[in-house]
Design a protein around this motif. Structure first.
Motif, PDB file in Angstrom:
ATOM      1  N   THR A  96      62.250  81.323  39.926  1.00  0.00           N
ATOM      2  CA  THR A  96      62.024  82.442  39.025  1.00  0.00           C
ATOM      3  C   THR A  96      61.010  83.363  39.680  1.00  0.00           C
ATOM      4  N   GLY A  97      61.372  84.634  39.849  1.00  0.00           N
ATOM      5  CA  GLY A  97      60.456  85.576  40.468  1.00  0.00           C
ATOM      6  C   GLY A  97      59.241  85.800  39.588  1.00  0.00           C
ATOM      7  N   GLY A  98      58.072  85.662  40.170  1.00  0.00           N
ATOM      8  CA  GLY A  98      56.848  85.853  39.413  1.00  0.00           C
ATOM      9  C   GLY A  98      55.655  85.412  40.233  1.00  0.00           C
ATOM     10  N   ALA A  99      54.470  85.616  39.695  1.00  0.00           N
ATOM     11  CA  ALA A  99      53.259  85.191  40.383  1.00  0.00           C
ATOM     12  C   ALA A  99      53.340  83.694  40.652  1.00  0.00           C
ATOM     13  N   GLY A 100      52.990  83.299  41.869  1.00  0.00           N
ATOM     14  CA  GLY A 100      53.102  81.903  42.232  1.00  0.00           C
ATOM     15  C   GLY A 100      52.252  81.565  43.443  1.00  0.00           C
ATOM     16  N   PRO A 101      52.160  80.269  43.754  1.00  0.00           N
ATOM     17  CA  PRO A 101      53.005  79.193  43.236  1.00  0.00           C
ATOM     18  C   PRO A 101      52.578  78.726  41.844  1.00  0.00           C
ATOM     19  N   ALA A 144      66.540  85.816  41.541  1.00  0.00           N
ATOM     20  CA  ALA A 144      66.475  84.395  41.205  1.00  0.00           C
ATOM     21  C   ALA A 144      67.619  83.683  41.926  1.00  0.00           C
ATOM     22  N   ALA A 145      67.446  82.381  42.158  1.00  0.00           N
ATOM     23  CA  ALA A 145      68.492  81.589  42.810  1.00  0.00           C
ATOM     24  C   ALA A 145      68.417  80.153  42.322  1.00  0.00           C
ATOM     25  N   ILE A 182      70.795  85.678  40.699  1.00  0.00           N
ATOM     26  CA  ILE A 182      70.683  86.952  39.996  1.00  0.00           C
ATOM     27  C   ILE A 182      70.266  87.967  41.047  1.00  0.00           C
ATOM     28  N   GLU A 183      71.037  89.060  41.151  1.00  0.00           N
ATOM     29  CA  GLU A 183      70.817  90.032  42.210  1.00  0.00           C
ATOM     30  C   GLU A 183      70.808  91.450  41.652  1.00  0.00           C
ATOM     31  N   GLY A 184      70.128  92.346  42.355  1.00  0.00           N
ATOM     32  CA  GLY A 184      70.137  93.756  42.017  1.00  0.00           C
ATOM     33  C   GLY A 184      71.354  94.456  42.585  1.00  0.00           C
ATOM     34  N   ASP A 185      71.434  95.746  42.353  1.00  0.00           N
ATOM     35  CA  ASP A 185      72.593  96.527  42.793  1.00  0.00           C
ATOM     36  C   ASP A 185      72.730  96.550  44.310  1.00  0.00           C
ATOM     37  N   GLU A 186      71.621  96.384  45.025  1.00  0.00           N
ATOM     38  CA  GLU A 186      71.646  96.337  46.495  1.00  0.00           C
ATOM     39  C   GLU A 186      71.575  94.904  47.003  1.00  0.00           C
TER      40      GLU A 186
END
Length: 337
Positions: A203-208, A188-189, A179-183
């Motif tokens: 999943t992008g988020g606070a981690g680990p 996510a991958a 999942i990618e933005g316009d640039e």
């Protein structure tokens, strides 16, 4: 994203097992064995060892009693005993915390292993040898719940998706979808070693933190039956999201939370990725079909809540905030922007 593969990296075959700390073994057994349909391979006073009906190894999930519900570690199987040595050297050179485990020092049935805190902050084990188990593929008489066939993948929350991508690319993982933005910024991958959509996803988020364990069943009706069983027993509050169809992976899914809040995805109907020229499919973050192909809303808890992880000393690891937040993007049915 042309990250080089390190020639001295261990040859990972697949995601192999996860170990979770749970606060109540009896409640955990009810959820994972009686309701989801895992096979109980071994138990003692402090742990349960579970596997799916397709799995010929000793376990794919370990539940051990702990004071805090957390991820103890995820584990990958490597191709040869020499790859265990390679893992030790690889992560030592990265200056990661590394612990060598002899047979009997780690999980039941697992031979020599290396457990590390990887560059993303996750507790990860690499092993080759594991005890074999009875063939259950055609034991239809003992199936129950969602009839779990096997562990499919780990989904981890990490604040830096490009760093996660680069690390796993250096371990030889391919990338099936993003999942990618316009640039073309990464949100996510999905990355793989076995020839399916993924062994690990970010999943992008606070981690680990651990977002969820993905476990596979063969057919969508088994997922629907599992949901019906939870509903009929008035335990529907364990269902968090779905059933639905993902855009990414095309899989039919259902997300549930166990009595400790650990998230599990029951998953079926993804696709083959084994061709050497398999191309990454790139979803735009503004496409509301990416998380649910039918455009159904992704609820806030799914984006925000996850399981803490433990260090090699058994203590919870500190968490860093995300660099990008997919849930902050105003997207169709999500409505979380």
């Amino acid at each position: 994203m042309n990250t080089p593969v390190h020639t001295d990296a261990p040859d990972v075959i697949r995601s192999a097992y996860a170990q979770l700390a749970v606060t109540d073994l009896r409640a955990a057994r009810w959820f994972w064995v009686d309701m989801l349909g895992f096979h109980l391979q071994y138990e003692d006073s402090t742990s349960l060892y579970l596997r799916g009906t397709d799995e010929l190894t000793h376990h794919s999930l370990v539940l051990r009693k702990g004071e805090l519900a957390a991820l103890d570690h995820i584990a990958y199987r490597v191709r040869t005993p020499e790859d265990v040595d390679k893992a030790e050297k690889f992560f030592t050179q990265l200056r990661c915390p590394v612990r060598r485990l002899k047979q009997g020092e780690g999980a039941q049935g697992v031979g020599d292993a290396v457990r590390v805190i990887d560059p993303l902050g996750f507790p990860v084990e690499f092993f080759h040898e594991i005890e074999h188990a009875e063939r259950l593929i055609q034991r239809y008489d003992i199936r129950r719940g969602a009839e779990i066939a096997r562990l499919d993948h780990f989904n981890i929350c990490t604040p830096d998706i490009p760093a996660a991508y680069a690390h796993y690319k250096s371990l030889g993982f391919g990338c099936s979808e993003t999942i990618e933005g316009d640039e073309h910024e990464l949100y996510a991958a999905w990355m793989y070693r076995k020839q399916t959509v993924h062994d690990v996803a970010f999943t992008g988020g606070a981690g680990p933190r651990l977002h969820h364990l993905g476990v596979a069943t063969h057919e969508s009706h088994q997922i629907l039956r599992c949901a019906d069983i939870f509903g009929s027993l008035r335990k529907e509050h364990h269902i968090e999201r779905g059933p639905g169809r993902h855009g990414v992976s095309n899989a039919f899914y259902l997300y549930l939370r166990d009595p400790d809040g650990h998230r599990v995805e029951i998953y079926t109907s993804d696709y083959y990725t084994g061709d050497p020229d398999h191309e990454t499919y790139r979803w735009n973050v503004h496409d509301d079909r990416r998380r649910d192909f039918w455009g159904n809303a992704v609820i806030e808890s799914w984006y925000k809540e996850a399981t803490p992880v433990l260090g090699l000393d058994g203590r919870p690891l500190s968490v860093s905030d995300a660099l990008v937040d997919e849930s902050a993007v105003q997207v169709g049915a999500d409505g979380l922007g």
